[in-house]
Write an enzyme that holds these catalytic residues in place. Structure first.
Site, PDB file in Angstrom:
ATOM      1  N   GLY A 137      11.325  -6.135  16.033  1.00 56.15           N
ATOM      2  CA  GLY A 137      12.696  -5.614  15.992  1.00 56.15           C
ATOM      3  C   GLY A 137      13.559  -6.097  17.140  1.00 56.15           C
ATOM      4  O   GLY A 137      14.647  -5.567  17.369  1.00 56.15           O
ATOM      5  N   ALA A 138      13.109  -7.098  17.883  1.00 58.30           N
ATOM      6  CA  ALA A 138      13.878  -7.572  19.034  1.00 58.30           C
ATOM      7  C   ALA A 138      14.697  -8.805  18.680  1.00 58.30           C
ATOM      8  O   ALA A 138      15.394  -9.360  19.522  1.00 58.30           O
ATOM      9  CB  ALA A 138      12.942  -7.885  20.200  1.00 58.30           C
ATOM     10  N   LEU A 140      13.328 -11.653  17.876  1.00 56.63           N
ATOM     11  CA  LEU A 140      12.599 -12.840  18.344  1.00 56.63           C
ATOM     12  C   LEU A 140      11.670 -13.360  17.250  1.00 56.63           C
ATOM     13  O   LEU A 140      10.761 -14.137  17.495  1.00 56.63           O
ATOM     14  CB  LEU A 140      11.818 -12.519  19.626  1.00 56.63           C
ATOM     15  CG  LEU A 140      12.690 -12.067  20.801  1.00 56.63           C
ATOM     16  CD1 LEU A 140      11.821 -11.717  22.013  1.00 56.63           C
ATOM     17  CD2 LEU A 140      13.708 -13.137  21.173  1.00 56.63           C
ATOM     18  N   SER A 141      11.945 -12.877  16.043  1.00 60.25           N
ATOM     19  CA  SER A 141      11.286 -13.422  14.863  1.00 60.25           C
ATOM     20  C   SER A 141       9.788 -13.166  14.801  1.00 60.25           C
ATOM     21  O   SER A 141       8.984 -14.058  14.537  1.00 60.25           O
ATOM     22  CB  SER A 141      11.572 -14.920  14.792  1.00 60.25           C
ATOM     23  OG  SER A 141      11.436 -15.317  13.494  1.00 60.25           O
ATOM     24  N   ASP A 187      13.631 -19.587  11.245  1.00 62.15           N
ATOM     25  CA  ASP A 187      12.536 -18.952  11.993  1.00 62.15           C
ATOM     26  C   ASP A 187      11.180 -19.536  11.606  1.00 62.15           C
ATOM     27  O   ASP A 187      10.315 -19.783  12.450  1.00 62.15           O
ATOM     28  CB  ASP A 187      12.543 -17.436  11.747  1.00 62.15           C
ATOM     29  CG  ASP A 187      13.894 -16.813  12.071  1.00 62.15           C
ATOM     30  OD1 ASP A 187      14.698 -17.483  12.756  1.00 62.15           O
ATOM     31  OD2 ASP A 187      14.151 -15.684  11.642  1.00 62.15           O
TER      32      ASP A 187
END
Ligand code: GLA
Length: 401
Positions: A137-138, A140-141, A187
């Site tokens: 959830g940041a 950053l994939s 991604d």
């Protein structure tokens, strides 16, 4: 040697081996077998946001945060997976591919197994253990890193191989069709094709890419706002729909237009009266962002961090005002970074509505940057941001003993 930078573990070869060994032992306990170990990285995008699904350009780097997968083949056609993070199991039968879209962690693994089969890769059954070290959830994939690590492990366990670009497409399809997120290809491509010390300039239409060495004497630094807004997935799909509306209307005027990638700002101005105001602004972001990626590439090639920083700042403004995917927390992080001497530029990165910013910082002020951002952000929000110094890393790998 373990060195910690604000919660980030810098890994030497021996640390990698130790991690792999721990996973082998755990797999042995879980499934009573020897395992092979695979991993795929998370990513941060330097510039080129919301351009991938418009067939445009992006410039991500793979980060040294990974999803690890331990795997061994099975004699039957079942894929069993255990998530170490969630301490949960899931299972599927490869002979019965009636997977439903589901927003469940296992969709990122079992959906890839299904997607591999659908693509014609006759993978067999496998036991998997998944350990995610990319923060969830940041922005950053973490999801693409799970998909790619699992996909690579499933192929290798069956003695099959696919090109990195092919695997990226299979994983994107899994996310689109089984996890229900209409993400672009960025991604998965960087998780497959990333290279240590390089950024990847990717043309999302042709999937051709070029590796670009990063600047000397500067660092890219990621600041996590520690906030993810719930409406992010719905808003993401709504932005895609706006871009599709724009493409439809513009293609009626200009045959040959297949995506916003084919538009210039001059064309957009000419046909502005035909577009709803919001759709016009969304398109202006995408078209100008594509141009910024190409400007950023030139800046990298010239060794010109000032210009790179300038297009990062413009990118943020465009994402905030035209694409409207920023958040108060991201804007605050960018604002704090902008006040620190030695910061060339800063912008939100990833899909938006929370997640992270990325800043280009002169190496000698990185420490000061970290403490100033942490202090300023915490003072205003009460939250302590995670801060990562980006070490551009390799894409998917098997970790051999
Ligand atoms: C998410 C998606 C990507 C891309 C970015 C925005 O990360 O998964 O495909 O669209 O948002 O640039």
């Amino acid at each position: 040697m373990t060195e910690k930078v604000a919660g980030q573990e810098l890994s030497s070869a021996s640390l990698v081996q130790r991690e792999a060994q721990r996973l082998r032992e755990e797999f042995q306990k879980l499934y009573g077998q020897e395992a092979r170990i695979f991993r795929a990285p998370g990513r941060v995008n330097l510039i080129g946001e919301h351009t991938d699904y418009n067939e445009g350009y992006v410039m991500p780097v793979a980060m040294d945060l990974y999803t690890w997968v331990a795997a061994a083949p099975r004699k039957d056609a079942h894929v069993r997976v255990f998530s170490q993070n969630l301490q949960e199991r899931a299972e599927m039968d490869l002979q019965d591919l009636k997977l439903q879209v589901q927003r469940h962690w296992s969709a990122y693994v079992l959906g890839v197994a299904a997607s591999l089969r659908i693509s014609g890769a006759e993978i067999g059954g496998a036991d998997l253990l998944v350990q995610g070290k990319v923060p969830m959830g940041a922005g950053l994939s973490s999801s693409a890193s799970v998909e790619v690590a699992a996909g690579y492990a499933l192929l290798e366990s069956s003695g099959l191989s696919r090109s990195p670009v092919e695997l990226a497409k299979i994983c994107q399809r899994a996310e689109n069709e089984f996890a229900g997120a209409r993400c672009g290809i960025m991604d998965q491509m960087i998780a497959c094709c990333g290279r240590a010390n390089y950024a990847l300039l990717l043309d999302c239409r042709t999937l051709g890419f070029r590796l670009l060495p990063l600047f000397a004497d500067t660092q890219f630094v990621v600041c996590n706002s520690m906030v993810k807004h719930d409406h992010a997935a719905g808003e993401y799909n709504a932005r895609r729909a706006d871009c599709e509306t724009a493409t439809r209307i513009l293609a009626e005027q200009m045959p040959g237009v297949r995506a916003l990638r084919d538009e210039s700002l001059a064309d957009l101005h000419r046909y502005a009266p035909l577009l709803p105001e919001v759709v016009y602004r969304r398109s202006r972001h995408v078209i100008s962002e594509n141009a910024r990626v190409l400007a950023a590439r030139e800046a990298l090639e010239r060794g010109d961090p000032e210009s790179f920083g300038r297009v990062m700042r413009e990118s943020h403004r465009s994402l905030k005002e035209d694409y409207e995917v920023s958040s108060a927390e991201l804007d605050l992080l960018v604002e704090i970074a902008g006040e620190i001497a030695g910061v060339y530029g800063s912008r939100m990165t990833g899909g938006g509505f929370g997640g992270c910013t990325i800043s280009l910082v002169r190496s000698e002020v990185v420490e000061e940057f970290q403490s100033a951002v942490a202090r300023g952000y915490q003072r205003s929000t009460g939250r302590k941001p995670d801060i990562y110094i980006v070490r551009a890393s390799d894409g998917m790998r098997e970790i051999l003993e």
